[in-house]
Design a protein around this motif. Structure first.
Motif, PDB file in Angstrom:
ATOM      1  N   TYR A  68       0.818  -1.207   0.000  1.00 27.30           N
ATOM      2  CA  TYR A  68       0.000   0.000   0.000  1.00 27.30           C
ATOM      3  C   TYR A  68       0.858   1.267   0.000  1.00 27.30           C
ATOM      4  CZ  TYR A  68      -4.401  -2.517   0.765  1.00 27.30           C
ATOM      5  OH  TYR A  68      -5.511  -3.321   0.620  1.00 27.30           O
ATOM      6  N   LYS A  69       1.960   1.231   0.718  1.00 28.14           N
ATOM      7  CA  LYS A  69       2.846   2.399   0.777  1.00 28.14           C
ATOM      8  C   LYS A  69       3.356   2.789  -0.605  1.00 28.14           C
ATOM      9  CE  LYS A  69       6.250   2.233   3.723  1.00 28.14           C
ATOM     10  NZ  LYS A  69       7.269   1.623   4.623  1.00 28.14           N
ATOM     11  N   SER A  70       3.511   1.797  -1.481  1.00 27.32           N
ATOM     12  CA  SER A  70       4.071   2.062  -2.809  1.00 27.32           C
ATOM     13  C   SER A  70       3.229   3.055  -3.604  1.00 27.32           C
ATOM     14  CB  SER A  70       4.211   0.754  -3.606  1.00 27.32           C
ATOM     15  OG  SER A  70       2.932   0.234  -3.952  1.00 27.32           O
ATOM     16  N   LEU A  71       1.928   3.139  -3.298  1.00 29.22           N
ATOM     17  CA  LEU A  71       1.063   4.043  -4.046  1.00 29.22           C
ATOM     18  C   LEU A  71       1.021   5.455  -3.474  1.00 29.22           C
ATOM     19  CD1 LEU A  71      -2.011   1.989  -5.285  1.00 29.22           C
ATOM     20  CD2 LEU A  71       0.064   2.606  -6.463  1.00 29.22           C
ATOM     21  N   TYR A  72       1.762   5.683  -2.393  1.00 26.81           N
ATOM     22  CA  TYR A  72       1.857   7.047  -1.868  1.00 26.81           C
ATOM     23  C   TYR A  72       2.857   7.864  -2.656  1.00 26.81           C
ATOM     24  CZ  TYR A  72      -1.143   6.345   2.123  1.00 26.81           C
ATOM     25  OH  TYR A  72      -2.230   6.124   2.920  1.00 26.81           O
ATOM     26  N   ASN A  73       3.695   7.159  -3.428  1.00 26.15           N
ATOM     27  CA  ASN A  73       4.612   7.816  -4.341  1.00 26.15           C
ATOM     28  C   ASN A  73       5.384   8.954  -3.670  1.00 26.15           C
ATOM     29  OD1 ASN A  73       5.844   8.106  -6.776  1.00 26.15           O
ATOM     30  ND2 ASN A  73       4.135   9.102  -7.803  1.00 26.15           N
ATOM     31  N   PRO A  74       6.145   8.669  -2.601  1.00 17.88           N
ATOM     32  CA  PRO A  74       6.814   9.738  -1.858  1.00 17.88           C
ATOM     33  C   PRO A  74       7.848  10.502  -2.683  1.00 17.88           C
ATOM     34  CG  PRO A  74       7.617   7.592  -1.169  1.00 17.88           C
ATOM     35  CD  PRO A  74       6.443   7.354  -2.059  1.00 17.88           C
ATOM     36  N   ASN A  75       8.373   9.888  -3.755  1.00 13.90           N
ATOM     37  CA  ASN A  75       9.378  10.552  -4.581  1.00 13.90           C
ATOM     38  C   ASN A  75       8.766  11.262  -5.784  1.00 13.90           C
ATOM     39  OD1 ASN A  75      11.511   9.543  -2.958  1.00 13.90           O
ATOM     40  ND2 ASN A  75      11.330   7.569  -3.961  1.00 13.90           N
ATOM     41  N   HIS A  76       7.451  11.433  -5.725  1.00 22.40           N
ATOM     42  CA  HIS A  76       6.755  12.072  -6.839  1.00 22.40           C
ATOM     43  C   HIS A  76       7.300  13.487  -7.062  1.00 22.40           C
ATOM     44  CE1 HIS A  76       3.538  13.163  -9.555  1.00 22.40           C
ATOM     45  NE2 HIS A  76       3.324  14.232  -8.836  1.00 22.40           N
ATOM     46  N   SER A  77       7.677  13.781  -8.308  1.00 21.91           N
ATOM     47  CA  SER A  77       8.183  15.117  -8.606  1.00 21.91           C
ATOM     48  C   SER A  77       6.998  16.036  -8.872  1.00 21.91           C
ATOM     49  CB  SER A  77       9.110  15.074  -9.826  1.00 21.91           C
ATOM     50  OG  SER A  77       8.433  14.526 -10.927  1.00 21.91           O
ATOM     51  N   GLY A  78       7.033  17.218  -8.304  1.00 18.94           N
ATOM     52  CA  GLY A  78       5.935  18.157  -8.473  1.00 18.94           C
ATOM     53  C   GLY A  78       5.626  18.850  -7.165  1.00 18.94           C
ATOM     54  N   ASN A  79       4.719  19.809  -7.223  1.00 19.40           N
ATOM     55  CA  ASN A  79       4.399  20.564  -6.020  1.00 19.40           C
ATOM     56  C   ASN A  79       3.444  19.789  -5.122  1.00 19.40           C
ATOM     57  OD1 ASN A  79       1.806  20.875  -7.136  1.00 19.40           O
ATOM     58  ND2 ASN A  79       2.383  22.773  -8.165  1.00 19.40           N
ATOM     59  N   SER A  80       3.144  20.343  -3.964  1.00 19.17           N
ATOM     60  CA  SER A  80       2.306  19.635  -2.985  1.00 19.17           C
ATOM     61  C   SER A  80       0.882  19.427  -3.496  1.00 19.17           C
ATOM     62  CB  SER A  80       2.288  20.399  -1.661  1.00 19.17           C
ATOM     63  OG  SER A  80       1.768  21.707  -1.838  1.00 19.17           O
ATOM     64  N   HIS A  81       0.397  20.333  -4.331  1.00 19.23           N
ATOM     65  CA  HIS A  81      -0.935  20.200  -4.903  1.00 19.23           C
ATOM     66  C   HIS A  81      -0.992  18.970  -5.821  1.00 19.23           C
ATOM     67  CE1 HIS A  81      -3.967  21.234  -8.145  1.00 19.23           C
ATOM     68  NE2 HIS A  81      -4.709  21.232  -7.059  1.00 19.23           N
ATOM     69  N   THR A  82      -0.010  18.852  -6.707  1.00 21.80           N
ATOM     70  CA  THR A  82       0.057  17.709  -7.626  1.00 21.80           C
ATOM     71  C   THR A  82       0.193  16.410  -6.850  1.00 21.80           C
ATOM     72  OG1 THR A  82       1.146  19.116  -9.253  1.00 21.80           O
ATOM     73  CG2 THR A  82       1.306  16.749  -9.602  1.00 21.80           C
ATOM     74  N   TYR A 132       0.941   8.611   6.641  1.00 19.30           N
ATOM     75  CA  TYR A 132       1.501   8.969   5.336  1.00 19.30           C
ATOM     76  C   TYR A 132       0.608   9.986   4.637  1.00 19.30           C
ATOM     77  CZ  TYR A 132       4.425   4.819   5.972  1.00 19.30           C
ATOM     78  OH  TYR A 132       5.298   3.895   6.461  1.00 19.30           O
ATOM     79  N   LEU A 133      -0.708   9.737   4.662  1.00 23.31           N
ATOM     80  CA  LEU A 133      -1.628  10.657   4.016  1.00 23.31           C
ATOM     81  C   LEU A 133      -1.642  12.006   4.740  1.00 23.31           C
ATOM     82  CD1 LEU A 133      -3.735  11.286   1.887  1.00 23.31           C
ATOM     83  CD2 LEU A 133      -5.475  10.242   3.370  1.00 23.31           C
ATOM     84  N   ALA A 134      -1.630  11.988   6.072  1.00 17.95           N
ATOM     85  CA  ALA A 134      -1.626  13.234   6.847  1.00 17.95           C
ATOM     86  C   ALA A 134      -0.408  14.084   6.510  1.00 17.95           C
ATOM     87  CB  ALA A 134      -1.659  12.924   8.345  1.00 17.95           C
ATOM     88  N   GLU A 153      -7.056  14.465  11.256  1.00 13.58           N
ATOM     89  CA  GLU A 153      -8.487  14.141  11.277  1.00 13.58           C
ATOM     90  C   GLU A 153      -9.016  13.946   9.853  1.00 13.58           C
ATOM     91  OE1 GLU A 153     -12.124  16.890  12.253  1.00 13.58           O
ATOM     92  OE2 GLU A 153     -11.259  16.163  14.139  1.00 13.58           O
ATOM     93  N   THR A 154      -8.588  14.808   8.937  1.00 11.63           N
ATOM     94  CA  THR A 154      -9.020  14.693   7.544  1.00 11.63           C
ATOM     95  C   THR A 154      -8.510  13.399   6.928  1.00 11.63           C
ATOM     96  OG1 THR A 154      -9.025  17.106   7.339  1.00 11.63           O
ATOM     97  CG2 THR A 154      -9.056  15.829   5.292  1.00 11.63           C
ATOM     98  N   ALA A 155      -7.247  13.047   7.211  1.00 14.30           N
ATOM     99  CA  ALA A 155      -6.668  11.799   6.698  1.00 14.30           C
ATOM    100  C   ALA A 155      -7.461  10.601   7.215  1.00 14.30           C
ATOM    101  CB  ALA A 155      -5.202  11.685   7.117  1.00 14.30           C
ATOM    102  N   GLU A 156      -7.854  10.649   8.486  1.00 14.07           N
ATOM    103  CA  GLU A 156      -8.621   9.544   9.051  1.00 14.07           C
ATOM    104  C   GLU A 156      -9.988   9.415   8.377  1.00 14.07           C
ATOM    105  OE1 GLU A 156     -10.185   7.756  13.321  1.00 14.07           O
ATOM    106  OE2 GLU A 156      -8.823   9.458  13.302  1.00 14.07           O
ATOM    107  N   LEU A 157     -10.651  10.543   8.167  1.00 15.90           N
ATOM    108  CA  LEU A 157     -11.970  10.511   7.526  1.00 15.90           C
ATOM    109  C   LEU A 157     -11.878  10.009   6.086  1.00 15.90           C
ATOM    110  CD1 LEU A 157     -13.475  13.856   8.883  1.00 15.90           C
ATOM    111  CD2 LEU A 157     -14.178  11.529   9.490  1.00 15.90           C
ATOM    112  N   ILE A 158     -10.826  10.414   5.379  1.00 15.96           N
ATOM    113  CA  ILE A 158     -10.651   9.940   4.003  1.00 15.96           C
ATOM    114  C   ILE A 158     -10.427   8.436   3.994  1.00 15.96           C
ATOM    115  CG2 ILE A 158      -9.088   9.986   2.000  1.00 15.96           C
ATOM    116  CD1 ILE A 158      -8.827  13.047   2.505  1.00 15.96           C
ATOM    117  N   PHE A 159      -9.653   7.942   4.973  1.00 18.47           N
ATOM    118  CA  PHE A 159      -9.430   6.500   5.010  1.00 18.47           C
ATOM    119  C   PHE A 159     -10.674   5.719   5.396  1.00 18.47           C
ATOM    120  CE2 PHE A 159      -4.933   6.470   4.194  1.00 18.47           C
ATOM    121  CZ  PHE A 159      -4.833   5.260   3.529  1.00 18.47           C
ATOM    122  N   ILE A 160     -11.492   6.295   6.252  1.00 15.11           N
ATOM    123  CA  ILE A 160     -12.769   5.647   6.568  1.00 15.11           C
ATOM    124  C   ILE A 160     -13.600   5.524   5.285  1.00 15.11           C
ATOM    125  CG2 ILE A 160     -14.983   5.979   7.764  1.00 15.11           C
ATOM    126  CD1 ILE A 160     -13.303   7.224  10.077  1.00 15.11           C
TER     127      ILE A 160
END
Length: 201
Positions: A68-82, A132-134, A153-160
């Protein structure tokens, strides 16, 4: 150092075999003997690295987390919005849904009601995914991309929402238009929770 690396590689190979057997035959029908047969080794080698089936399940939970962590793409190039948009897209993607077989995931999850250690392990996995999402949401907060007050809190609600969505969607055929419409609607709900500012959309 080389020996430690070999141990980790061997454990990973065993866990992957455990997952394959559980996917084919069901977690309840998976045994050390079947895992050994899958990778053509003696039972004693499996037991050298994992003392019991429960230990294999702990390894499986970590394997699920790493996938699951692999889809967080931590090395994604781009700004925080992207990065934020890409992460939410990933969470509601077919790729996320198909990373781990539902039968294996829910069968191992059911053990949390009977085994306190497995419950804690699952809890740790879920907390890690939310963290990771937070962290990604906090980056967007710092760049004034989102109008939320509490990233955790937002990260938790999104995961729910994500977890409930895939539990419900498992009852539907993933190749249908109805399924795609539901996924789109749930993803839009996640973006609504994030309150992305109009000027950066």
């Amino acid at each position: 150092m080389g020996r430690k690396s070999l141990k980790k590689e061997r454990q990973k190979e065993i866990i992957e075999a455990f997952y394959k057997v559980a996917k084919k035959e069901g977690l309840e029908n998976t045994s050390v003997a079947k895992v050994a047969k899958e990778i053509d080794v003696n039972n004693s080698l499996i037991l050298h690295y994992f003392n019991s089936k429960d230990e294999l399940i702990f390894g499986l939970i970590n394997y699920i987390l790493e996938n699951y962590k692999s889809l967080y793409n931590p090395n994604h190039s781009g700004n925080s919005h992207t990065k934020l948009i890409k992460t939410i897209d990933n969470l509601f993607s077919r790729e996320w849904n198909e990373l781990i077989d539902d039968g294996v995931f829910y069968s191992s999850f059911a053990l949390v009601f009977r085994n306190k250690a497995i419950k804690e392990s699952y809890k740790g996995m879920h907390q890690s995914l939310r963290s990771y999402l937070a962290a990604i949401i906090k980056e967007a907060q710092a760049d004034d991309i989102v109008a939320i007050e509490n990233a955790e809190e937002t990260a938790e609600l999104i995961f729910i929402l994500v977890e409930g969505a895939y539990y419900y969607l498992s009852l539907y055929d993933a190749t249908t238009e109805e399924y795609e419409k539901k996924v789109k609607r749930y993803k839009e709900a996640a973006f609504t929770m994030l309150k992305i500012k109009e000027e950066v959309r």
